[in-house]
Design a protein around this motif. Structure first.
Motif, PDB file in Angstrom:
ATOM      1  N   ASN A 280      67.795 -30.872  61.345  1.00  0.00           N
ATOM      2  CA  ASN A 280      68.844 -29.837  61.372  1.00  0.00           C
ATOM      3  C   ASN A 280      70.213 -30.349  60.929  1.00  0.00           C
ATOM      4  N   ILE A 281      70.225 -31.261  59.968  1.00  0.00           N
ATOM      5  CA  ILE A 281      71.485 -31.874  59.539  1.00  0.00           C
ATOM      6  C   ILE A 281      72.394 -30.855  58.864  1.00  0.00           C
ATOM      7  N   VAL A 282      71.821 -29.958  58.072  1.00  0.00           N
ATOM      8  CA  VAL A 282      72.643 -28.976  57.345  1.00  0.00           C
ATOM      9  C   VAL A 282      73.387 -28.073  58.323  1.00  0.00           C
ATOM     10  N   ARG A 283      72.690 -27.560  59.341  1.00  0.00           N
ATOM     11  CA  ARG A 283      73.401 -26.718  60.320  1.00  0.00           C
ATOM     12  C   ARG A 283      74.439 -27.531  61.093  1.00  0.00           C
ATOM     13  N   GLY A 284      74.159 -28.812  61.313  1.00  0.00           N
ATOM     14  CA  GLY A 284      75.156 -29.651  61.966  1.00  0.00           C
ATOM     15  C   GLY A 284      76.434 -29.758  61.156  1.00  0.00           C
ATOM     16  N   LEU A 285      76.304 -29.885  59.843  1.00  0.00           N
ATOM     17  CA  LEU A 285      77.489 -29.920  58.971  1.00  0.00           C
ATOM     18  C   LEU A 285      78.195 -28.573  58.951  1.00  0.00           C
ATOM     19  N   HIS A 286      77.425 -27.491  58.937  1.00  0.00           N
ATOM     20  CA  HIS A 286      78.047 -26.158  59.020  1.00  0.00           C
ATOM     21  C   HIS A 286      78.829 -26.003  60.333  1.00  0.00           C
ATOM     22  N   ALA A 287      78.270 -26.541  61.423  1.00  0.00           N
ATOM     23  CA  ALA A 287      78.955 -26.460  62.717  1.00  0.00           C
ATOM     24  C   ALA A 287      80.260 -27.252  62.689  1.00  0.00           C
ATOM     25  N   ASP A 320      64.914 -32.004  48.068  1.00  0.00           N
ATOM     26  CA  ASP A 320      65.870 -30.894  47.999  1.00  0.00           C
ATOM     27  C   ASP A 320      66.764 -30.864  49.240  1.00  0.00           C
ATOM     28  N   TYR A 321      66.176 -31.156  50.382  1.00  0.00           N
ATOM     29  CA  TYR A 321      66.953 -31.130  51.627  1.00  0.00           C
ATOM     30  C   TYR A 321      67.992 -32.249  51.637  1.00  0.00           C
ATOM     31  N   THR A 322      67.600 -33.434  51.195  1.00  0.00           N
ATOM     32  CA  THR A 322      68.543 -34.554  51.108  1.00  0.00           C
ATOM     33  C   THR A 322      69.698 -34.205  50.184  1.00  0.00           C
ATOM     34  N   ALA A 323      69.389 -33.568  49.057  1.00  0.00           N
ATOM     35  CA  ALA A 323      70.433 -33.158  48.111  1.00  0.00           C
ATOM     36  C   ALA A 323      71.350 -32.113  48.736  1.00  0.00           C
ATOM     37  N   ALA A 324      70.785 -31.198  49.533  1.00  0.00           N
ATOM     38  CA  ALA A 324      71.600 -30.164  50.184  1.00  0.00           C
ATOM     39  C   ALA A 324      72.579 -30.773  51.176  1.00  0.00           C
ATOM     40  N   VAL A 325      72.135 -31.814  51.910  1.00  0.00           N
ATOM     41  CA  VAL A 325      73.024 -32.511  52.847  1.00  0.00           C
ATOM     42  C   VAL A 325      74.193 -33.137  52.089  1.00  0.00           C
ATOM     43  N   GLN A 326      73.899 -33.814  51.002  1.00  0.00           N
ATOM     44  CA  GLN A 326      74.947 -34.470  50.216  1.00  0.00           C
ATOM     45  C   GLN A 326      75.914 -33.454  49.619  1.00  0.00           C
ATOM     46  N   THR A 327      75.382 -32.350  49.125  1.00  0.00           N
ATOM     47  CA  THR A 327      76.221 -31.314  48.516  1.00  0.00           C
ATOM     48  C   THR A 327      77.170 -30.712  49.541  1.00  0.00           C
ATOM     49  N   LEU A 328      76.660 -30.404  50.724  1.00  0.00           N
ATOM     50  CA  LEU A 328      77.490 -29.778  51.760  1.00  0.00           C
ATOM     51  C   LEU A 328      78.578 -30.735  52.248  1.00  0.00           C
ATOM     52  N   ALA A 329      78.245 -32.006  52.424  1.00  0.00           N
ATOM     53  CA  ALA A 329      79.258 -32.986  52.830  1.00  0.00           C
ATOM     54  C   ALA A 329      80.372 -33.071  51.790  1.00  0.00           C
TER      55      ALA A 329
END
Length: 463
Positions: A280-287, A320-329
């Motif tokens: 759930n790293i992406v939602r953590g970054l959104h939070a 794709d998920y790893t790339a999404a984490v990097q993009t959001l950061a």
């Protein structure tokens, strides 16, 4: 039928897992380099000297080591056909069983259990059979065999047919799906998985919740658990190792580098995870972004240290998920960052010393998985933290059962709620944070890895 090799075999404690305690890398000059693994299972098994660990050869180096007869005492590595292993490991274990137990499917479009699934399932059976036959060959009369995890769910039943004299245990390191979700699997496959584990004398889980879910599946699909006993063993952190290792020179060096990146006087929110969909790293970054929006007073006063170490990059969905984490950061840093403040410090290269340095620096630890069998990070941070750490913890982590009382508990899907939990954690008084950290550390280390393994072995032998 009893294996014809059994009478001459002498091993009295055997462990079976997909990954073993050692791996080999094949150099360009043909040399083989061995690397020791880590983790709770490796630590736990160190409690028993006279044991045999049966594992799979995972790469070209491992396979070459088997072919050359290179290895170490107490380890038998199985050279299972690479295609069969890929089908069993990536096709079934990681793309089906992991998704079922962590509730990860986007059900309008997946799963699709078609002819290709059936082909891969046949490989999963072949892979499990290879383990069962190796264990049957190696086990001495009446030996204790502890089979690990969802990769090897069929092994207990297969081994029981080969060696009815053995004491067989199975341990699930993942959650177990509730019956309604488990029944996404084809009926015959769901039944085969349950009967496979019920071939064991004892099936054990990390929490009572996962054990009860397994019992629920067995009750509805099979009418019960038969003669198999069910146990719970909540793997804890290895306090002595962590406290010693976290004060070695390389960790101090990483701390100095992180402090420079964070900047003087700022608080830190730390997360350390693999880029696993369930984490759930992406939602953590959104939070975290929601925190900066709802509480602008934290801008330039807090840094989110996020270590997201790539996992299962041979699967497209994970890349794709790893790339999404990097993009959001990158987006958060672009939107909020200033000349002197980088809101998110993201590292994607695995570095254990740097992880320990972050644990020591953490004012807040964010552990918000969608679902997790246990989550040792939640247990490790309070043990290592230098000045006390507030824990923001998902109620869907197995660790919640033991740590929930002193954590700030969140629904992992609720980004707004998680942002408010981060604010609460950042504003917690020093005294309260210190008290909670002490209690968290005590709960986190109640069953360290060696005792965790010995407890299972003793319970299996007691019958």
């Amino acid at each position: 039928m009893v294996s014809e090799h059994a009478p001459s075999a002498t091993a009295q404690v055997l462990v079976a897992s997909n990954r073993g305690p050692v791996s080999y890398t094949l150099g360009e000059d043909g040399t083989l380099d061995a690397k020791r693994g880590g983790g709770g299972l490796v630590s736990g098994l160190s409690a028993v000297d006279d044991k045999l660990w049966v594992c799979a050869a995972l790469g070209d180096g491992d396979r070459e080591a088997v072919r050359r007869g290179v290895g170490e005492a107490g380890v038998r590595m199985l050279d299972i056909d690479a295609g069969v292993h890929a089908d069993a490991y990536n096709g079934i274990a990681n793309s089906v069983l992991w998704f079922v137990h962590h509730l990860l499917y986007q059900t309008p479009v997946e799963p699709v259990f078609d002819a290709e699934f059936r082909r891969q399932w046949a490989s999963y059976e072949t892979y499990n059979r290879a383990f069962a036959e190796a264990l049957a060959e190696e086990a001495g009369p009446g030996a204790s065999v502890l089979v690990q995890d969802y990769h090897l769910a069929l092994v207990p039943g297969m081994l029981r047919e080969l060696r009815p004299d053995l004491r067989i245990g199975h341990f699930s390191h993942t959650p177990w799906a509730p019956v309604g979700y488990f029944r996404l699997l084809p009926d015959d496959i769901a039944e085969q998985l349950l009967r496979g584990i019920l071939g064991a004398d004892r099936a054990a889980f990390l929490t009572r919740r996962w054990a009860d879910a397994f019992i629920g599946c067995c009750t509805e699909i099979l009418g019960g658990t038969g003669r198999t006993r069910i146990g719970v063993h909540g793997l804890g952190a290895d306090a002595d190792f962590l406290r010693r290792r976290s004060h070695e020179a390389d960790v101090d060096e990483r701390m100095a580098a992180l402090r420079e990146q964070v900047g003087e006087g700022r608080k830190t929110i730390v997360r350390v995870d693999r880029t696993e969909l369930s984490k759930n790293i992406v939602r953590g970054l959104h939070a975290y972004r929601a925190l900066l929006d709802a509480h602008p007073e934290w801008r330039e006063r807090v840094v989110h240290i996020a270590f997201a170490y790539p996992s299962r990059q041979d699967l497209t969905v994970y890349r794709d998920y790893t790339a999404a984490v990097q993009t959001l950061a990158t987006e958060i840093n672009g939107a909020y960052g200033t000349e002197n403040w980088t809101p998110v410090v993201l590292h994607v290269k695995d570095d254990f010393a740097r992880s320990l340095a972050a644990y020591r620096l953490a004012d807040v630890a964010l552990v918000n998985p969608i679902r997790d069998g246990m989550n040792l990070v939640a247990k490790e941070v309070p043990v290592v933290s230098d000045h006390g750490c507030a824990l923001v913890l998902s109620r869907e982590a197995g660790a919640y059962e033991e740590l929930g009382e002193d954590a700030i508990v969140v629904n992992p899907y609720d980004v707004t709620g998680t942002a408010e939990a981060l604010h609460e954690a950042l504003t917690m008084s020093g005294d309260e944070r210190s008290g909670r950290t002490k209690r968290l550390a005590e709960a986190a280390t109640a069953l360290p890895p060696q005792q965790w393994f010995l407890d299972q072995l003793e319970a299996l032998r007691q019958g």
